[in-house]
Design a protein around this motif. Structure first.
Motif, PDB file in Angstrom:
ATOM      1  N   ARG A 178       0.708  -0.918   0.135  1.00 13.67           N
ATOM      2  CA  ARG A 178       0.249  -0.419  -0.253  1.00 13.67           C
ATOM      3  C   ARG A 178       0.433   1.596  -0.355  1.00 13.67           C
ATOM      4  O   ARG A 178       0.071   2.553  -0.815  1.00 13.67           O
TER       5      ARG A 178
ATOM      6  N   GLN B  68       2.682   1.918  -3.187  1.00 17.79           N
ATOM      7  CA  GLN B  68       1.447   2.169  -4.222  1.00 17.79           C
ATOM      8  C   GLN B  68       1.199   3.560  -4.184  1.00 17.79           C
ATOM      9  O   GLN B  68       1.243   3.879  -5.663  1.00 17.79           O
ATOM     10  N   ASN B  69       1.305   4.574  -3.315  1.00 19.62           N
ATOM     11  CA  ASN B  69       1.530   5.513  -3.466  1.00 19.62           C
ATOM     12  C   ASN B  69       2.898   6.547  -2.688  1.00 19.62           C
ATOM     13  O   ASN B  69       2.805   7.581  -2.680  1.00 19.62           O
TER      14      ASN B  69
ATOM     15  N   LYS C 246       3.635  10.419  -3.910  1.00 23.08           N
ATOM     16  CA  LYS C 246       2.475  10.779  -2.999  1.00 23.08           C
ATOM     17  C   LYS C 246       3.803  10.871  -2.216  1.00 23.08           C
ATOM     18  O   LYS C 246       3.736  12.203  -1.849  1.00 23.08           O
ATOM     19  N   TRP C 247       4.074  10.300  -1.379  1.00 30.06           N
ATOM     20  CA  TRP C 247       4.888   9.963   0.173  1.00 30.06           C
ATOM     21  C   TRP C 247       6.737  11.222  -0.303  1.00 30.06           C
ATOM     22  O   TRP C 247       6.885  11.552  -0.008  1.00 30.06           O
TER      23      TRP C 247
END
Length: 227
Positions: free
Chosen positions: A50, A53-54, A57-58
């Motif tokens: 999870r 997958q982001n 963004k991080w």
């Protein structure tokens, strides 16, 4: 070894893990071991999946609250985006307040066809919206005037000497001040530092006076009005 106290990563840890994962290609099992060694946290493989997958963004988003662990899903992303775009567009043009944002989001919700009652546009909702989008109260920066404190301190002994021969009820002080009744606030809601705009200088000049014993004080005299 200390016992495991956490079961998830906070935002700052997710960002640091994504930086590590970007520079070190490993299996999920190896990532789990790295996290265990780094923070004494044993996470599940699904957590690793999870976060990765982001990853973009991080790696690109500013971490506002490093200790925050959970980011609740936005109920209506389109509405969130529309209000945030409104702020980004108008924060340099006008003064934004909580009341204005509440009214604007209601209009946006109506325009997007959001059924009434889906969201309660309360102060609590607005607080969370601002927190999610990094919106805070900013002071408008512009020119500033400073009193001449040195001159004031040098004049005080002479003033005290001149007033020593009079009783307090006969010693008055009067000064004038401007009431800028059309002046905009000097704070606005924004995502970044703002610069002030040309101010409306229409004002009323008011004189205030008071005597030393306080029997007559703050009596206003409107001298003139001008622009």
């Amino acid at each position: 070894m200390s016992s495991i106290q956490k079961i998830s990563l906070n935002d700052a840890q997710k960002r640091e893990f994504c930086i590590y994962a970007r520079d070190n290609k490993m299996t999920r099992a190896k990532y789990i071991d790295w996290i265990k060694t780094k923070w004494n946290i044993r996470v599940h493989e699904s957590t690793i999946t999870r976060i990765l997958q982001n990853k973009d963004k991080w790696l690109t988003t500013e971490i506002i609250k490093p200790e925050k662990k959970r980011n609740r899903a936005v109920t209506i992303p389109a509405l969130e985006l529309a209000l945030n775009e409104f702020i980004l567009t108008y924060q340099h043009r006008t003064i934004l307040s909580d009341a204005m944002l509440i009214e604007k989001v209601k209009l946006l919700a109506s325009g997007l066809g959001v059924p009434k009652g889906t969201l309660q546009f309360s102060s609590g909702w607005l607080h969370k919206f601002k927190e999610r989008n990094g919106i805070h109260k900013e002071k408008l920066h512009g020119e500033a005037e400073f009193a001449d404190n040195i001159a004031i301190n040098q004049s005080l002994p002479s003033l005290r000497s001149k007033s020593a021969n009079y009783p307090p009820e006969r010693i008055y002080n009067m000064d004038k001040t401007a009431l800028f009744y059309r002046l905009e606030p000097d704070h606005s809601l924004a995502t970044q530092r703002l610069f002030g705009r040309k101010k409306n200088k229409e004002r009323i000049t008011v004189a205030l006076y008071a005597n030393s014993d306080g029997s007559h004080k703050l009596n206003p005299l409107i001298i003139r009005k001008f622009q």
